[in-house]
Design a protein around this motif. Structure first.
Motif, short mmCIF file in Angstrom:
data_model
loop_
_atom_site.label_atom_id
_atom_site.label_comp_id
_atom_site.label_asym_id
_atom_site.label_seq_id
_atom_site.Cartn_x
_atom_site.Cartn_y
_atom_site.Cartn_z
N LEU A 43 0.74 -0.97 0.15
CA LEU A 43 0.06 0.16 0.25
C LEU A 43 1.32 1.29 0.06
CD1 LEU A 43 -2.96 -1.21 2.58
CD2 LEU A 43 -2.97 -0.99 -0.18
N PHE A 44 1.63 1.29 0.58
CA PHE A 44 2.50 2.60 0.77
C PHE A 44 3.92 2.77 -0.63
CE2 PHE A 44 7.38 4.05 0.91
CZ PHE A 44 7.55 5.61 1.87
N ALA A 45 4.16 1.93 -1.41
CA ALA A 45 4.25 1.51 -2.65
C ALA A 45 3.56 2.72 -3.51
CB ALA A 45 4.69 0.62 -3.32
N LEU A 46 2.19 1.80 -3.28
CA LEU A 46 1.23 2.29 -4.65
C LEU A 46 1.02 3.27 -4.52
CD1 LEU A 46 -0.75 -1.39 -4.98
CD2 LEU A 46 1.19 -0.01 -6.25
N PHE A 47 0.04 3.86 -2.74
CA PHE A 47 -0.29 4.53 -2.99
C PHE A 47 0.27 6.16 -1.85
CE2 PHE A 47 -3.38 1.84 -2.86
CZ PHE A 47 -4.48 2.26 -3.85
#
Length: 273
Positions: A43-47
């Motif tokens: 989630l951190f990488a995507l958003f």
């Protein structure tokens, strides 16, 4: 006395289970935290990381328009290098906008944190009537979106529709234009203070509730007054929360955008920009 035989664990078709070795168990224990981190990392990488990386990539490019800019291939992204950064740094409005944000922050941050601390100390007092209602009433403006709050206060700032100007007119008092010039800073600051004080108050109030009651009892035995307890015990012990809310307020000040953008159509000059 007969000792009971140790019971064996059996799997399919009566075959005994193979117990994992200590080395395998240790490896599993060491790798378990990483499995729990996988969803948060994705989630951190995507958003978060990916949008920031894409924004950095776009900052080094510009759109080149060919001809009238119509048709396929008329607009292309080309490498710009540091051209965008140079244009931003050399823009005369950059320093002026930074000074405006600085002046806005010098009003918002001290007043908002001061009110939040004052409300938290008042709600943490021993005898407070309607404390749940007061907490809700102070925190409720934080739940209102910034655009809605700006529209609400914007119409209250308009002389033709504001009840405040009606009262000032009946009393024969001066009616300042809050949407132009210097008073505009106060108008914007009022929206931010009204909306952000409740959140900071909850953070400080929660920290006050975590202070052991024995500390207050010892201070009372030493003859400390409620004011001395607040100044010499409560405020120093909630200093970490004050630092946290200070940085939250600084971040919110640097990110302010919705309020001035929403108020700009209500003004008659470029001061709302």
């Amino acid at each position: 006395m007969k000792t009971a035989a140790r019971r064996k664990s059996y799997g399919v078709k009566g075959a005994p289970y193979a117990l994992p070795s200590p080395t395998t168990t240790l490896k599993r224990a060491r790798s378990a935290p990483y499995f729990f981190l996988v969803p948060a990392t994705i989630l951190f990488a995507l958003f978060f990381a990916l949008p920031i990386g894409y924004a950095v990539w776009l900052s080094f490019h510009k759109v080149k328009v060919s001809g009238l800019g119509l048709g396929a291939g008329a607009r292309k992204e080309v490498w710009a290098g540091l051209e965008n950064y140079t244009a931003a740094i050399t823009d005369s409005e950059l320093l002026d906008s930074a000074l405006r944000v600085l002046g806005y922050g010098c009003i918002v941050v001290p007043v908002m944190l001061g009110l939040a601390l004052l409300f938290a100390l008042m709600l943490d007092a021993e005898k407070v009537r309607l404390a749940p209602f007061a907490r809700l009433a102070i925190f409720l403006p934080y739940a209102i979106p910034g655009v809605v709050a700006a529209l609400l206060w914007g119409f209250l700032y308009l002389p033709d529709v504001s009840p405040f100007y009606f009262v000032l007119d009946k009393l024969g008092l001066p009616q300042p234009d809050l949407l132009d010039g210097g008073p505009l800073y106060l108008a914007l600051s009022n929206i931010a203070i009204w909306g952000g004080t409740g959140f900071n108050m909850i953070v400080i109030y929660t920290s006050l509730q975590a202070i052991p009651a024995e500390v207050y009892e010892a201070a009372k035995l030493d003859g400390a007054t409620p004011l001395q307890i607040a100044l010499k015990i409560k405020i120093p012990m909630v200093a970490p929360s004050l630092v946290l809310t200070f940085f939250f307020s600084i971040i919110a000040t640097l990110q302010v955008f919705s309020e001035p953008t929403t108020l700009k159509p209500l003004t008659n000059s470029e001061a709302g920009a």
